[in-house]
Design a protein around this motif. Structure first.
Motif, PDB file in Angstrom:
ATOM      1  N   GLU A  23       0.809  -1.223   0.000  1.00 33.30           N
ATOM      2  CA  GLU A  23       0.000   0.000   0.000  1.00 33.30           C
ATOM      3  C   GLU A  23       0.838   1.267   0.000  1.00 33.30           C
ATOM      4  OE1 GLU A  23      -2.079   2.892   3.080  1.00 33.30           O
ATOM      5  OE2 GLU A  23      -2.460   0.793   3.532  1.00 33.30           O
ATOM      6  N   ILE A  24       1.717   1.396   0.976  1.00 34.89           N
ATOM      7  CA  ILE A  24       2.448   2.659   1.154  1.00 34.89           C
ATOM      8  C   ILE A  24       3.334   2.972  -0.048  1.00 34.89           C
ATOM      9  CG2 ILE A  24       4.138   3.878   2.590  1.00 34.89           C
ATOM     10  CD1 ILE A  24       2.907   2.279   4.998  1.00 34.89           C
ATOM     11  N   PRO A  25       4.189   2.034  -0.505  1.00 37.32           N
ATOM     12  CA  PRO A  25       5.012   2.375  -1.672  1.00 37.32           C
ATOM     13  C   PRO A  25       4.194   2.602  -2.936  1.00 37.32           C
ATOM     14  CG  PRO A  25       5.334   0.073  -1.027  1.00 37.32           C
ATOM     15  CD  PRO A  25       4.562   0.727   0.065  1.00 37.32           C
ATOM     16  N   SER A  26       3.094   1.854  -3.116  1.00 39.45           N
ATOM     17  CA  SER A  26       2.265   2.056  -4.308  1.00 39.45           C
ATOM     18  C   SER A  26       1.633   3.443  -4.297  1.00 39.45           C
ATOM     19  CB  SER A  26       1.167   0.980  -4.376  1.00 39.45           C
ATOM     20  OG  SER A  26       1.707  -0.304  -4.567  1.00 39.45           O
ATOM     21  N   PHE A  27       1.112   3.838  -3.141  1.00 35.29           N
ATOM     22  CA  PHE A  27       0.463   5.140  -3.022  1.00 35.29           C
ATOM     23  C   PHE A  27       1.465   6.274  -3.200  1.00 35.29           C
ATOM     24  CE2 PHE A  27      -1.703   8.354  -0.107  1.00 35.29           C
ATOM     25  CZ  PHE A  27      -2.650   8.708  -1.036  1.00 35.29           C
ATOM     26  N   MET A  28       2.601   6.185  -2.517  1.00 36.68           N
ATOM     27  CA  MET A  28       3.583   7.263  -2.611  1.00 36.68           C
ATOM     28  C   MET A  28       4.165   7.368  -4.019  1.00 36.68           C
ATOM     29  SD  MET A  28       3.393   8.777   0.248  1.00 36.68           S
ATOM     30  CE  MET A  28       4.754   9.938  -0.015  1.00 36.68           C
ATOM     31  N   ARG A  29       4.322   6.243  -4.692  1.00 35.79           N
ATOM     32  CA  ARG A  29       4.819   6.276  -6.071  1.00 35.79           C
ATOM     33  C   ARG A  29       3.835   6.990  -6.987  1.00 35.79           C
ATOM     34  NH1 ARG A  29       6.228   1.455  -6.290  1.00 35.79           N
ATOM     35  NH2 ARG A  29       4.231   0.563  -6.961  1.00 35.79           N
ATOM     36  N   LEU A  30       2.540   6.724  -6.807  1.00 36.76           N
ATOM     37  CA  LEU A  30       1.539   7.379  -7.649  1.00 36.76           C
ATOM     38  C   LEU A  30       1.422   8.858  -7.314  1.00 36.76           C
ATOM     39  CD1 LEU A  30      -0.503   6.858  -9.898  1.00 36.76           C
ATOM     40  CD2 LEU A  30      -2.229   6.397  -8.137  1.00 36.76           C
ATOM     41  N   VAL A  31       1.534   9.207  -6.036  1.00 36.87           N
ATOM     42  CA  VAL A  31       1.509  10.620  -5.637  1.00 36.87           C
ATOM     43  C   VAL A  31       2.662  11.376  -6.292  1.00 36.87           C
ATOM     44  CG1 VAL A  31       1.875  12.179  -3.687  1.00 36.87           C
ATOM     45  CG2 VAL A  31       0.265  10.283  -3.481  1.00 36.87           C
ATOM     46  N   GLY A  32       3.845  10.785  -6.282  1.00 41.63           N
ATOM     47  CA  GLY A  32       4.996  11.400  -6.930  1.00 41.63           C
ATOM     48  C   GLY A  32       5.597  12.539  -6.126  1.00 41.63           C
ATOM     49  N   ASP A  33       6.273  13.421  -6.811  1.00 44.40           N
ATOM     50  CA  ASP A  33       7.024  14.512  -6.181  1.00 44.40           C
ATOM     51  C   ASP A  33       6.065  15.562  -5.613  1.00 44.40           C
ATOM     52  OD1 ASP A  33       8.918  16.353  -5.389  1.00 44.40           O
ATOM     53  OD2 ASP A  33       9.536  16.903  -7.418  1.00 44.40           O
ATOM     54  N   VAL A  34       6.178  15.803  -4.319  1.00 43.02           N
ATOM     55  CA  VAL A  34       5.326  16.810  -3.672  1.00 43.02           C
ATOM     56  C   VAL A  34       6.109  18.067  -3.315  1.00 43.02           C
ATOM     57  CG1 VAL A  34       3.728  15.095  -2.763  1.00 43.02           C
ATOM     58  CG2 VAL A  34       5.685  15.808  -1.369  1.00 43.02           C
ATOM     59  N   SER A  35       7.339  18.162  -3.748  1.00 38.33           N
ATOM     60  CA  SER A  35       8.187  19.295  -3.370  1.00 38.33           C
ATOM     61  C   SER A  35       7.523  20.626  -3.701  1.00 38.33           C
ATOM     62  CB  SER A  35       9.527  19.214  -4.105  1.00 38.33           C
ATOM     63  OG  SER A  35      10.220  18.038  -3.765  1.00 38.33           O
ATOM     64  N   GLY A  36       7.405  21.489  -2.688  1.00 35.82           N
ATOM     65  CA  GLY A  36       6.863  22.826  -2.881  1.00 35.82           C
ATOM     66  C   GLY A  36       5.365  22.888  -3.074  1.00 35.82           C
ATOM     67  N   LYS A  37       4.665  21.746  -2.966  1.00 37.40           N
ATOM     68  CA  LYS A  37       3.224  21.734  -3.229  1.00 37.40           C
ATOM     69  C   LYS A  37       2.412  21.891  -1.946  1.00 37.40           C
ATOM     70  CE  LYS A  37       3.410  18.874  -7.396  1.00 37.40           C
ATOM     71  NZ  LYS A  37       2.968  17.610  -8.046  1.00 37.40           N
ATOM     72  N   SER A  38       1.200  22.397  -2.130  1.00 39.69           N
ATOM     73  CA  SER A  38       0.209  22.390  -1.052  1.00 39.69           C
ATOM     74  C   SER A  38      -0.626  21.128  -1.210  1.00 39.69           C
ATOM     75  CB  SER A  38      -0.673  23.639  -1.118  1.00 39.69           C
ATOM     76  OG  SER A  38      -1.329  23.729  -2.368  1.00 39.69           O
ATOM     77  N   VAL A  39      -0.798  20.402  -0.100  1.00 39.26           N
ATOM     78  CA  VAL A  39      -1.460  19.096  -0.145  1.00 39.26           C
ATOM     79  C   VAL A  39      -2.629  19.076   0.832  1.00 39.26           C
ATOM     80  CG1 VAL A  39      -1.168  16.606   0.112  1.00 39.26           C
ATOM     81  CG2 VAL A  39       0.765  18.005  -0.678  1.00 39.26           C
ATOM     82  N   LEU A  40      -3.783  18.617   0.366  1.00 38.46           N
ATOM     83  CA  LEU A  40      -4.935  18.387   1.220  1.00 38.46           C
ATOM     84  C   LEU A  40      -5.104  16.886   1.361  1.00 38.46           C
ATOM     85  CD1 LEU A  40      -7.425  19.467   2.773  1.00 38.46           C
ATOM     86  CD2 LEU A  40      -8.692  19.384   0.596  1.00 38.46           C
ATOM     87  N   ASP A  41      -4.965  16.374   2.592  1.00 37.65           N
ATOM     88  CA  ASP A  41      -5.018  14.940   2.878  1.00 37.65           C
ATOM     89  C   ASP A  41      -6.344  14.624   3.555  1.00 37.65           C
ATOM     90  OD1 ASP A  41      -4.503  12.299   3.428  1.00 37.65           O
ATOM     91  OD2 ASP A  41      -2.928  12.691   4.914  1.00 37.65           O
ATOM     92  N   LEU A  42      -7.288  14.091   2.776  1.00 34.30           N
ATOM     93  CA  LEU A  42      -8.616  13.783   3.291  1.00 34.30           C
ATOM     94  C   LEU A  42      -8.631  12.398   3.929  1.00 34.30           C
ATOM     95  CD1 LEU A  42     -10.718  15.099   0.261  1.00 34.30           C
ATOM     96  CD2 LEU A  42     -10.145  16.319   2.383  1.00 34.30           C
ATOM     97  N   ALA A  43      -9.407  12.251   5.005  1.00 31.42           N
ATOM     98  CA  ALA A  43      -9.416  11.002   5.784  1.00 31.42           C
ATOM     99  C   ALA A  43      -7.997  10.681   6.235  1.00 31.42           C
ATOM    100  CB  ALA A  43     -10.030   9.854   4.995  1.00 31.42           C
TER     101      ALA A  43
END
Length: 244
Positions: A23-43
């Motif tokens: 789960e964790i590596p699959s999800f983070m791989r799909l999310v990709g590079d978050v550098s400098g981004k604003s992120v809304l994490d629901l649930a």
């Protein structure tokens, strides 16, 4: 779903092998590079992914959950290890941040939608809170499994679903961490219903992505260990975009 009595068990269940190596590596791989981004994490739960986004260079992360116990755990962890995550106690459907984000994510949100209308409300919040053209990425229970009976017990959980599973029906993920057990009750809505909700909310370019085992997961377990999980994956990943 009432998480007040199982919040710590749920947090500890993140250490299950299938979560660590799939789960964790699959999800983070799909999310990709978050550098400098604003992120809304629901649930956001206890903030596991929210903290990871900040560690990986997000400019800002706002975590949202409707469980006071989960948000309490998130605040306690933030106090112990300050990363700058902001947490909001709210149902997703009632959320009103008044701003748009570069990325909206959700780990196991959509499977709490008990009807087509409920799912559409969630998707409309996602679309409203995304900047034009930006992405929504989620990991979710896999609706393609339907009523199929698959034995996942060696991975530390069971999926208990009626043979007559239809849209809106409840089913249970029973988790077995550290010799104990706890249930999570979620709902079945099929792939077509999800895609209709995405389209109606203004989310486009929908891609369904199968989970993958990380290299460490391949190395640390015997050949064939992950065959059942990958053959009938109990989770799926989805990415789509807000209209530009």
């Amino acid at each position: 779903m009432d998480y007040e009595s199982i919040a710590e068990q749920y947090r500890n269940a993140k250490a299950a092998d299938w979560r660590v190596y799939v789960e964790i590596p699959s999800f983070m791989r799909l999310v990709g590079d978050v550098s400098g981004k604003s992120v809304l994490d629901l649930a956001c739960g206890e903030g596991f992914y929210s903290r990871e986004f900040m560690r990986q260079g997000a400019a800002r992360t706002v975590g949202v959950d409707n469980s006071p116990a989960m948000i309490s755990l998130a605040h306690a962890t933030e106090h112990a290890e300050p990363l700058g995550v902001e947490y909001v106690l709210s149902d997703v459907e009632e959320l009103d941040q008044g701003e748009r984000f570069d990325l909206v994510v959700a780990a196991f949100l959509l499977n709490y939608a008990s009807s087509t209308a409920h799912l559409l409300k969630m998707c409309r919040v996602v679309a409203r809170d995304l900047k034009p053209g930006c992405r929504f990425v989620t990991v979710n229970s896999n609706p393609e499994i339907g009523s199929k009976q698959v034995d996942y017990r060696k991975y530390g959980f069971e999926r208990l679903a009626s043979p007559d599973l239809h849209n809106g029906f409840e089913y249970v993920f029973r988790n077995y961490p550290d010799g104990t057990s706890f249930d999570i009750t979620i709902y079945h809505l099929d792939v077509a219903t999800h895609e209709q909700a995405f389209a109606s909310a203004g989310l486009t370019d929908v891609h369904w992505v199968r989970p993958e085992v990380s290299p460490a997961g391949r190395t640390n377990f015997s050949a064939g260990y992950w065959e059942t999980f990958l053959g009938d994956p109990p989770i799926t990943l989805i990415e789509c975009h807000a209209r530009a």
